[in-house]
Motif scaffolding. Structure first.
Motif, PDB file in Angstrom:
ATOM      1  N   GLY A 321      -7.034  -0.138  -4.103  1.00  0.00           N
ATOM      2  CA  GLY A 321      -5.606  -0.152  -3.990  1.00  0.00           C
ATOM      3  C   GLY A 321      -5.288   1.287  -3.458  1.00  0.00           C
ATOM      4  O   GLY A 321      -5.669   2.183  -3.565  1.00  0.00           O
ATOM      5  N   GLY A 322      -3.676   1.276  -3.228  1.00  0.00           N
ATOM      6  CA  GLY A 322      -3.040   2.631  -2.693  1.00  0.00           C
ATOM      7  C   GLY A 322      -3.628   2.813  -1.524  1.00  0.00           C
ATOM      8  O   GLY A 322      -3.221   4.176  -0.956  1.00  0.00           O
ATOM      9  N   VAL A 323      -3.785   2.064  -0.521  1.00  0.00           N
ATOM     10  CA  VAL A 323      -4.120   2.521   0.969  1.00  0.00           C
ATOM     11  C   VAL A 323      -3.214   1.925   1.957  1.00  0.00           C
ATOM     12  O   VAL A 323      -2.468   0.969   1.557  1.00  0.00           O
ATOM     13  N   ALA A 324      -2.511   2.914   2.557  1.00  0.00           N
ATOM     14  CA  ALA A 324      -1.561   2.392   3.794  1.00  0.00           C
ATOM     15  C   ALA A 324      -1.786   1.133   4.312  1.00  0.00           C
ATOM     16  O   ALA A 324      -2.967   0.922   4.923  1.00  0.00           O
ATOM     17  N   CYS A 325      -1.022   0.347   4.625  1.00  0.00           N
ATOM     18  CA  CYS A 325      -1.238  -1.175   5.215  1.00  0.00           C
ATOM     19  C   CYS A 325      -0.118  -1.890   5.938  1.00  0.00           C
ATOM     20  O   CYS A 325       1.064  -1.329   5.618  1.00  0.00           O
ATOM     21  N   SER A 327       2.378  -5.026   6.156  1.00  0.00           N
ATOM     22  CA  SER A 327       2.617  -5.955   5.115  1.00  0.00           C
ATOM     23  C   SER A 327       2.684  -7.211   5.944  1.00  0.00           C
ATOM     24  O   SER A 327       2.665  -8.268   5.275  1.00  0.00           O
ATOM     25  N   THR A 335       5.628  -1.782   6.557  1.00  0.00           N
ATOM     26  CA  THR A 335       4.458  -0.928   6.029  1.00  0.00           C
ATOM     27  C   THR A 335       4.570  -1.249   4.501  1.00  0.00           C
ATOM     28  O   THR A 335       5.574  -1.529   3.651  1.00  0.00           O
ATOM     29  N   GLY A 336       3.373  -0.678   3.815  1.00  0.00           N
ATOM     30  CA  GLY A 336       3.182  -0.928   2.463  1.00  0.00           C
ATOM     31  C   GLY A 336       1.987  -0.158   1.960  1.00  0.00           C
ATOM     32  O   GLY A 336       1.238   0.571   2.539  1.00  0.00           O
ATOM     33  N   GLN A 337       1.397  -0.551   0.621  1.00  0.00           N
ATOM     34  CA  GLN A 337       0.240  -0.177   0.165  1.00  0.00           C
ATOM     35  C   GLN A 337      -0.612  -1.259  -0.453  1.00  0.00           C
ATOM     36  O   GLN A 337      -0.133  -2.318  -1.073  1.00  0.00           O
ATOM     37  N   THR A 338      -1.983  -1.146  -0.455  1.00  0.00           N
ATOM     38  CA  THR A 338      -2.883  -2.437  -0.961  1.00  0.00           C
ATOM     39  C   THR A 338      -2.860  -2.259  -2.256  1.00  0.00           C
ATOM     40  O   THR A 338      -2.878  -1.240  -3.138  1.00  0.00           O
ATOM     41  N   CYS A 347      -1.392  -6.435   0.787  1.00  0.00           N
ATOM     42  CA  CYS A 347      -0.531  -5.468   1.083  1.00  0.00           C
ATOM     43  C   CYS A 347       1.051  -5.476   0.517  1.00  0.00           C
ATOM     44  O   CYS A 347       1.758  -6.651   0.771  1.00  0.00           O
ATOM     45  N   SER A 350       6.460  -1.744   1.039  1.00  0.00           N
ATOM     46  CA  SER A 350       7.185  -0.282   0.403  1.00  0.00           C
ATOM     47  C   SER A 350       8.807  -0.660   0.299  1.00  0.00           C
ATOM     48  O   SER A 350       9.321  -0.281  -0.713  1.00  0.00           O
TER      49      SER A 350
END
Length: 720
Positions: A321-325, A327, A335-338, A347, A350
């Motif tokens: 988790g917490g990796v840019a991805c 969506s 854009t978001g985070q895993t 994903c 954000s």
């Protein structure tokens, strides 16, 4: 008891098969096999009776199989043994007769053991076998990946793992991988004569490569083979795998040991989560049941629904988790985070869709897939200046000003048949050939129209088919519109052709077989064609292809069918009742260059002695001859063809250690000189031979072998 050594013609087929598998052949003596030094070092195969629970060595009575295929044994002198060391697995089988025919070749049979490694008694996984039929003799280790015949020990294995060639020939790659040694004289019980062991070995490395190690429980059953390929002849019990396998054993570097503790062979496991591995219950050194599985090593936790680090928790700590991805949402929500959710990384955007109101800034603020939609002046109908369906659109914010965006871009949509220019090229429905002539229905129901747009957006014929009416026989019109002319019309002789059709072509509507060839008029192939061009269509021609055989004879009929008048001389009953069927429309059915009628010289539909087979092109090109002098060494001229053989007088003879089965000028074959009464052999009508037997010194197995060899040579001569 006298024993005769036979010379065997060894097939080249085994060499051809193995030449394509050179990567599996043992080509060097890199691993020397060392058989157990004495009988006591071998472990006999044991079996526990499922009813009495009595455990005893596997045995088999003498005399239930011929000669070198007769495996024997009892509790005192077991039938089969097993042993192992760090490199090889060794097998031993007790046989009631010598298995070698000379110093470098086994007799042409097979001896082997099947191995069960999965505890399922309805199948086996490996076969280790000595093949004396192959040329050269071969020891093979094969894998049975799919049991095509459940419970059958003769099921053929599919995968060759190892092959050891010429095990009796010193200097050859497979030398020493099989041998014969004396086994005393213990069988038959009431008339003991010398017995022999056949020992053979396979490399354990091949089994290890297949996942079979020292902790894999094995069950083994052994027997002999008539053809050298599968266990088919002499087993210690019925040919039913669950009743043949011995008790579980383990075979490792230090040898083989019995496995008779509680639960042996049952499935078990070790470790938890991702470290869990499957195994089998085996007996340890103290005889206690233990699981042979070894737990795997823990690994870093990943988001996959598995306890990778083997701590009894799954996907803890949001692994990955917490990796840019991305969506997958449009606009500023892209854009978001895993996040690890339900065993997989997802994903998480954000910015949530709808969190912001759309403004005219070139961005998709509300994440609906349309940048700058919705501000003042946007979304109003407008004209784009383009053609067709692209001519209208809506206003949208673009570069700080509202512009007209077409509802569709040119070429975005394929043209459909609807009166609209869908692809915006200035033409409507240009791809559908509207107005072109078309037709629907068949027979009397056929109707003509033109292509026009339909409700599905395609083009279809504007016509509607007519209504069918009752069929009128003889008018050549499909009145009931079923694709058949004049069906349901009278067929007085019930031969499959309507009366009016038979009248039209000159056939007799009251005779089911007009040409009396044994084939009903309606069953004549291509009945209305003149196949041989003789001026008579096939329904009126008893020999449609002109090959000299009547149609009924070629198709397997006799002359007793409806309407067939045998006295007309156009029908010969098929002598083998349809076993040999040729094509009545093809002069040379097997395309071998000789017509069917010339191959079947007596024109009776059967392949008789001295005739060629009209279904076998290979016999069309027989080497012709007028006398024995025209043939090669070891051949004589019979019925105009060169075949293997000899004559007692006035023709080729045999080698010094052989004698001819003929005592006069009649054909014979060469046999070993010590075979009894060869001059009384003669050919039988159905193939094979008969002859008188020899003295009691001649063993039944060898006499039968010699007679079979004579029959096989005679059959081969007749088929050429």
């Amino acid at each position: 008891m006298a024993r005769i050594q036979f010379r065997t013609c060894r097939s080249a087929g085994g060499v051809a098969l193995l030449s394509g598998l050179s990567g599996l052949l043992v080509t060097t003596a890199a691993r020397a096999q060392v058989y157990p030094v004495d009988d006591a070092a071998w472990m006999p195969l044991m079996r526990t009776d499922p009813v009495t629970q009595v455990t005893a060595p596997i045995g088999d009575a003498a005399g239930d199989a011929p000669g070198p295929r007769d495996a024997v044994g009892n509790a005192e002198f077991p039938m089969a043994y097993i042993q192992s060391d760090s490199t090889h697995l060794y097998f031993r089988l007790r046989i009631n007769q010598q298995v070698r025919q000379n110093g470098t070749n086994f007799t042409p049979y097979g001896w082997g053991c099947i191995i069960d490694t999965d505890g399922d008694g309805s199948d086996y996984e490996f076969l280790a076998l000595v093949d004396g039929v192959a040329n050269p003799d071969t020891v093979r280790l094969q894998r049975n990946t799919a049991q095509a015949k459940p419970n059958d020990p003769a099921d053929s294995p599919e995968v060759l793992l190892r092959a050891y060639l010429a095990p009796l020939v010193m200097g050859q790659p497979g030398f020493g991988y099989a041998r014969e040694i004396p086994a005393g004289a213990n069988f038959p019980i009431d008339d003991k004569d010398p017995d022999f062991f056949i020992d053979w070995a396979v490399e354990r490395g091949a089994l290890l490569d297949a996942g079979i190690g020292a902790l894999t429980p094995l069950r083994i059953a052994c027997g002999t083979s008539a053809m050298g390929d599968v266990l088919s002849t002499d087993l210690h019990g019925p040919a039913h795998l669950p009743d043949l396998f011995g008790d579980f054993i383990l075979c490792g570097d230090a040898g083989c040991g019995a496995q008779n503790c509680a639960g042996v062979g049952a499935a078990c496991s070790a470790g938890v989560g991702g470290c869990a591995t499957a195994g089998t219950i085996v007996c340890d050194a103290s005889g206690q049941p233990v699981c042979n599985a070894v737990a795997a090593q823990p690994s870093v936790e990943v988001c996959d629904g598995i306890d990778n680090d083997c701590d009894s928790e799954t996907d803890e700590g949001n692994p990955g988790g917490g990796v840019a991805c991305s969506s997958g949402l449009p606009g500023i929500c892209a854009t978001g985070q895993t996040v690890c959710v339900e065993n997989a990384l997802a994903c998480h955007p954000s910015i949530a869709a709808g969190e912001y109101t759309e403004t005219c800034n070139g961005l998709d603020d509300d994440c609906n897939g349309i940048p700058d939609d919705g501000p003042a002046g946007g979304g109003e109908p407008c004209t784009t200046g383009l053609l067709g369906a692209c001519a209208t659109g809506h206003t949208a914010c673009g570069g700080g000003a509202n512009t007209c965006v077409p509802a569709a871009a040119p070429g975005e949509h394929a043209d459909t048949c609807n009166g609209v220019d869908d692809d915006c090229d200035g033409q409507a429905d240009e791809d559908f050939d509207l107005g072109a002539a078309c037709a629907v229905g068949i027979g009397a129901c056929a109707s003509e129209g033109v292509l026009a747009c339909d409700a599905q957006g395609g083009a279809s014929c504007s016509a509607a088919p007519g209504m069918p009416s009752p069929e009128s026989c003889g008018d050549a019109i499909d009145s009931d519109c079923d694709g058949n002319l004049d069906n349901d019309c009278p067929d007085t002789d019930d031969d499959g052709l309507p009366d009016h059709t038979e009248v039209d072509v000159g056939a007799d509507p009251n005779d089911a077989d007009t040409d009396d060839d044994g084939v009903r008029d309606g069953l004549e192939p291509d009945w209305d064609e003149d196949t041989d061009g003789d001026g008579h269509i096939n329904v009126l021609d008893p020999d449609s292809d002109g090959d000299g055989l009547f149609d009924g004879t070629e198709t397997g009929f006799d002359c007793s069918g409806p309407g067939t008048d045998a006295s007309a001389g156009h029908c010969t009953p098929d002598a083998d009742s349809g076993v040999t069927v040729t094509d009545p429309l093809d002069v040379d059915t097997d395309d071998g260059s000789v017509s069917d009628g010339d191959e079947d010289t007596d024109k009776d539909g059967a392949v008789d002695p001295g005739e060629r087979d009209p279904l076998d092109p290979s016999d069309d090109l027989t080497t012709p001859c007028a006398d024995d002098a025209r043939c090669g060494d070891g051949q004589i001229c019979v019925d105009g063809a060169c075949v293997d053989g000899c004559r007692g007088e006035g023709g080729p003879g045999c080698a010094s250690d052989e004698q001819c089965t003929s005592s006069g000028t009649e054909p014979g074959v060469c046999v070993p000189a010590d075979v009894v009464a060869p001059h009384d052999a003669f050919a039988l009508a159905g193939g094979g031979c008969a002859c008188t037997t020899g003295s009691s010194e001649d063993t039944p197995g060898r006499t039968a072998w010699a007679l079979a060899a004579l029959g096989a040579l005679i059959i081969r001569r007749k088929r050429r």
